[in-house]
Design an enzyme around this catalytic site. Structure first.
Site, mmCIF file in Angstrom:
data_model
loop_
_atom_site.group_PDB
_atom_site.id
_atom_site.type_symbol
_atom_site.label_atom_id
_atom_site.label_comp_id
_atom_site.label_asym_id
_atom_site.label_seq_id
_atom_site.Cartn_x
_atom_site.Cartn_y
_atom_site.Cartn_z
ATOM 1 N N TYR A 109 0.817 -1.304 0.058
ATOM 2 C CA TYR A 109 0.181 0.043 0.200
ATOM 3 C C TYR A 109 0.917 1.298 0.105
ATOM 4 O O TYR A 109 0.962 2.322 0.853
ATOM 5 C CB TYR A 109 -0.889 0.075 1.286
ATOM 6 C CG TYR A 109 -2.293 0.721 0.721
ATOM 7 C CD1 TYR A 109 -3.106 0.029 -0.187
ATOM 8 C CD2 TYR A 109 -2.667 1.919 0.958
ATOM 9 C CE1 TYR A 109 -3.964 0.672 -0.732
ATOM 10 C CE2 TYR A 109 -3.731 2.753 0.715
ATOM 11 C CZ TYR A 109 -4.457 2.183 -0.087
ATOM 12 O OH TYR A 109 -5.643 2.680 -0.527
ATOM 13 N N LEU A 110 1.895 1.233 -1.110
ATOM 14 C CA LEU A 110 2.738 2.064 -1.088
ATOM 15 C C LEU A 110 2.374 3.476 -1.231
ATOM 16 O O LEU A 110 1.070 4.025 -1.654
ATOM 17 C CB LEU A 110 3.670 2.170 -2.437
ATOM 18 C CG LEU A 110 4.317 0.474 -2.531
ATOM 19 C CD1 LEU A 110 5.026 0.521 -3.913
ATOM 20 C CD2 LEU A 110 5.218 0.245 -1.166
ATOM 21 N N HIS A 111 3.124 4.599 -0.448
ATOM 22 C CA HIS A 111 2.708 5.961 -0.629
ATOM 23 C C HIS A 111 4.181 6.616 -0.903
ATOM 24 O O HIS A 111 5.431 6.066 -0.768
ATOM 25 C CB HIS A 111 2.263 6.342 0.892
ATOM 26 C CG HIS A 111 3.062 6.126 1.902
ATOM 27 N ND1 HIS A 111 4.559 6.468 2.249
ATOM 28 C CD2 HIS A 111 2.694 5.227 3.141
ATOM 29 C CE1 HIS A 111 4.773 5.967 3.416
ATOM 30 N NE2 HIS A 111 3.969 5.096 3.816
ATOM 31 N N GLY A 118 6.327 8.144 0.805
ATOM 32 C CA GLY A 118 7.455 7.904 1.801
ATOM 33 C C GLY A 118 8.060 6.813 1.132
ATOM 34 O O GLY A 118 9.205 6.655 1.119
ATOM 35 N N HIS A 119 7.578 5.745 0.836
ATOM 36 C CA HIS A 119 8.376 4.366 0.220
ATOM 37 C C HIS A 119 8.827 4.808 -1.193
ATOM 38 O O HIS A 119 9.681 4.400 -1.631
ATOM 39 C CB HIS A 119 7.256 3.309 -0.198
ATOM 40 C CG HIS A 119 6.254 2.798 1.089
ATOM 41 N ND1 HIS A 119 5.007 2.953 1.181
ATOM 42 C CD2 HIS A 119 6.837 2.030 2.279
ATOM 43 C CE1 HIS A 119 4.504 2.459 2.350
ATOM 44 N NE2 HIS A 119 5.637 1.775 2.955
ATOM 45 N N GLY A 135 12.566 4.422 6.645
ATOM 46 C CA GLY A 135 11.910 5.545 6.746
ATOM 47 C C GLY A 135 12.060 6.082 8.459
ATOM 48 O O GLY A 135 12.021 5.161 9.191
ATOM 49 N N GLN A 136 12.455 7.288 8.538
ATOM 50 C CA GLN A 136 12.639 7.779 9.934
ATOM 51 C C GLN A 136 11.223 7.850 10.732
ATOM 52 O O GLN A 136 11.291 7.847 11.915
ATOM 53 C CB GLN A 136 13.290 9.291 10.019
ATOM 54 C CG GLN A 136 13.261 9.978 11.119
ATOM 55 C CD GLN A 136 14.334 9.541 12.132
ATOM 56 O OE1 GLN A 136 15.232 8.476 11.888
ATOM 57 N NE2 GLN A 136 14.141 9.678 13.375
ATOM 58 N N MET A 171 3.324 10.568 6.129
ATOM 59 C CA MET A 171 2.614 9.429 5.311
ATOM 60 C C MET A 171 2.532 7.977 6.056
ATOM 61 O O MET A 171 3.730 7.779 6.638
ATOM 62 C CB MET A 171 3.352 9.555 4.080
ATOM 63 C CG MET A 171 3.083 10.864 3.275
ATOM 64 S SD MET A 171 2.987 10.533 1.486
ATOM 65 C CE MET A 171 2.548 12.322 1.067
ATOM 66 N N SER A 221 0.629 3.863 5.445
ATOM 67 C CA SER A 221 -0.642 3.362 4.812
ATOM 68 C C SER A 221 -1.732 3.105 5.450
ATOM 69 O O SER A 221 -2.850 3.031 5.083
ATOM 70 C CB SER A 221 -0.021 1.829 4.563
ATOM 71 O OG SER A 221 1.205 1.770 3.882
#
Ligand code: PAF
Length: 281
Positions: A32-34, A36-37, A147-148, A184, A186
């Protein structure tokens, strides 16, 4: 972009790439990529010869009360987004292949998993560390990207790589935010219109904490209290925790005398959101 759902075929491809002296970048995700990914995938593509994105909703990092069954999934949409971001391989193993009957090996990064989200999500980081080790074993990346936003996860994975002498570079990239500041995730899709508005209390609290430190406040408890006040104003928000900790050891700090991680988890309606920032005195 190659789509691979077999562990054996992924491992074979990695072996061939290694023989050809190609570097591999891995972006582990639960799909469910956004954006950020996508920023992780684009960076992997810039740094390495072959960018692999894994999509696997890892059952062992969800407790029985959590949202495994309703975790958002849309492989077609993810394929398209990963391809556009420049991924070379999408690795999408099945749960029975990852954890076949009789599976019994787990990785526990003990002390670092015991603070922040740890006590609130028993077994979560054991599940994360285990699946990440398995993905590392299969894909054999030179660099892996996280991701941080999931700051504790990144600290745990770095420690695991160090403790297990794994020759993998862990890169942690900044949190990508919506225009209004919401980190961001999912899980943002679960938020109702009202909850989406209230969810801004996380970034509001973080921004006020940053401003307080800039104006000279050094007391962690005062900063946390101020953040609690901001979040409690929102009717749909319920604090799970807010903690100020050392960025590496994740031990609580009383005084912000050096870079400090301020991390929080807040239920907005039924959705648990996390966010964090590094406070610099
Ligand atoms: O951050 C995530 O999406 C997951 O925890 C990860 C690292 C892909 C492991 O399942």
């Amino acid at each position: 972009m190659k789509i691979i759902d077999s562990i054996q075929r992924m491992a074979m491809l990695s072996k061939i790439l290694k023989k050809e002296s190609k570097t591999i970048g891995l972006v582990p995700t639960m799909g469910y990529l956004h954006d950020g990914h996508l920023s992780l995938i684009k960076t992997a593509k810039q740094h390495t010869d072959v960018a692999v994105v894994s999509i696997f909703v890892n059952p062992i990092q969800f407790s029985p009360k959590e949202d495994l069954d309703k975790y958002p999934r849309d492989l077609k949409r993810d394929e398209e987004m990963a391809r556009l971001a420049g991924a070379d391989v999408l690795f999408n193993p099945s749960a029975v292949d990852m954890y076949p009957e009789g599976y019994e090996t787990y990785v526990d990064v003990e002390r670092l998993s015991a603070s922040l989200c740890g006590p609130h999500r028993p077994g979560h980081f054991r599940g994360v560390a285990t699946v990440v080790v398995k993905l590392f074993g299969i894909v054999k990346p030179d660099i892996a990207y996280f991701g941080q936003k999931d700051a504790q996860q990144s600290v745990i994975i770095k420690k695991m790589v160090e403790d297990l002498n794994m020759d993998i570079d862990i890169k942690v990239l900044p949190t990508v935010r919506e225009k209004d500041g919401l980190a961001m995730s999912s899980r943002n899709i679960y938020l109702s219109e009202k909850e989406r508005k209230d969810a801004l209390c996380l970034i509001e609290a973080i921004s006020k904490a940053e401003a307080a430190v800039k104006s000279g406040e050094r007391s962690a408890s005062k900063i946390i209290k101020m953040m609690e006040g901001i979040i409690k104003e929102k009717p749909t928000a319920k604090i799970d925790y807010i903690d100020a900790v050392d960025t590496k050891s994740l031990r609580p700090v009383d005084t912000i005398s050096k870079e400090t991680l301020i991390a929080l988890a807040v239920f907005v309606g039924k959705t648990r959101l996390v966010d964090n920032a590094i406070l610099s005195p």
